[in-house]
Design an enzyme around this catalytic site. Structure first.
Site, PDB file in Angstrom:
ATOM      1  CB  SER A   1      -0.928  -0.012   1.188  1.00 10.08           C
ATOM      2  OG  SER A   1      -1.469   0.980   1.409  1.00 10.08           O
TER       3      SER A   1
ATOM      4  CE1 TYR B   1      -4.081  -2.275   5.625  1.00 11.27           C
ATOM      5  CE2 TYR B   1      -3.109   0.010   5.326  1.00 11.27           C
ATOM      6  CZ  TYR B   1      -3.749  -1.083   4.666  1.00 11.27           C
ATOM      7  OH  TYR B   1      -3.973  -1.256   3.435  1.00 11.27           O
TER       8      TYR B   1
ATOM      9  CE  LYS C   1      -1.502  -3.487   3.488  1.00 10.87           C
ATOM     10  NZ  LYS C   1      -1.628  -4.770   2.548  1.00 10.87           N
TER      11      LYS C   1
END
Length: 251
Positions: A137, A150, A154
């Site tokens: 991402s 998160y 990533k």
């Protein structure tokens, strides 16, 4: 255009019952690949015609190895792997618990690591080349509010892509990554579609003037899996409409 064909190739795409994964699976199928889709939903809708579908909870130990084994039963010529499965479980940093942090890392990082390992071991044993695409991402490069676990996961996938590319090159397995920006998916649509001011902000910030759709990610993955990318490994393709290019955006 034959360099972009995936005829005689077979792909496992994790997290492909909906959203970006489903669009990627459909793109690979259009390019001629035999596709094995994966998800947790026992009855997904809209899967590409002719694809196989397997269920698994990749956060569980050993699930990746089992999924690869079953995918090979469905497609014995399996030589492509797209690691797309992942999710978002964040709370504000000061409220984060070890359990929730582990939930993120186990699914978003650990499962990818051992799924890729199981896949690479099978290819090495069969003596055939292959390709892995890891879906990270833009959060792997830029932080976001209330997204510490998160973002960390990533960012780890960005380095994992490069590290696996180095480890697996002697075995003729290429490893590349995809870093989507803001894409309208079942995960993001609830706030994209209900917050007009936020949506308007991103329309100005994104150079191409729109929020991405899952289908925008399919072409890049098809390229990375194809012979057109035969000399590409260890790279991350950013698919964000220019979101991360400009500092401020349009007035």
């Amino acid at each position: 255009m034959s360099d972009f064909s995936l005829q005689n190739h077979h792909a496992l795409v994790t997290g492909s019952s909906r959203g970006i994964g489903l669009a990627i699976a459909a793109g690979l199928a259009r390019a001629g690949a035999g596709v094995v889709c994966h998800g947790r939903d026992p009855n997904p809708a809209g899967l590409p015609a002719g694809c196989a579908y397997l269920t698994a909870d990749l956060a569980k130990p050993g699930a990746g190895e089992d999924l690869v084994a079953r995918a090979l039963q469905a497609r014995p010529g399996l030589d492509l792997l797209v690691c797309n499965a992942g999710s978002f479980f964040d709370t504000p940093f000061l409220e984060m618990t070890p359990e929730r942090f582990d939930q993120t890392i186990n699914l978003n990082v650990r499962s990818v690591y051992f799924l890729a390992q199981a896949f690479a071991r099978r290819l090495q044993a069969a003596g055939r080349p292959g390709s892995i695409v890891v879906v990270s991402s833009t959060n792997g490069f830029q932080s976001e509010d209330n997204s510490t676990a998160y973002d960390t996961s990533k960012g780890a996938l960005v380095m994992l892509t490069r590290s696996l590319a180095q480890s697996l090159a002697p075995h003729r397995i290429r490893v590349n990554g995809l870093a989507p920006g803001l894409i309208r998916t079942p995960l993001t649509a609830p706030w994209i579609d209900t917050q007009p001011e936020t949506r308007a902000h991103y329309h100005k910030k994104i150079l191409l003037g729109r929020i991405g759709e899952p289908e925008d990610c399919a072409g890049a993955v098809t390229f990375l899996c194809s012979d057109a990318a035969a000399y590409v490994t260890g790279q991350i393709i950013v698919v964000d409409g220019g979101l991360t290019v400009g500092q401020i955006g349009k007035p």
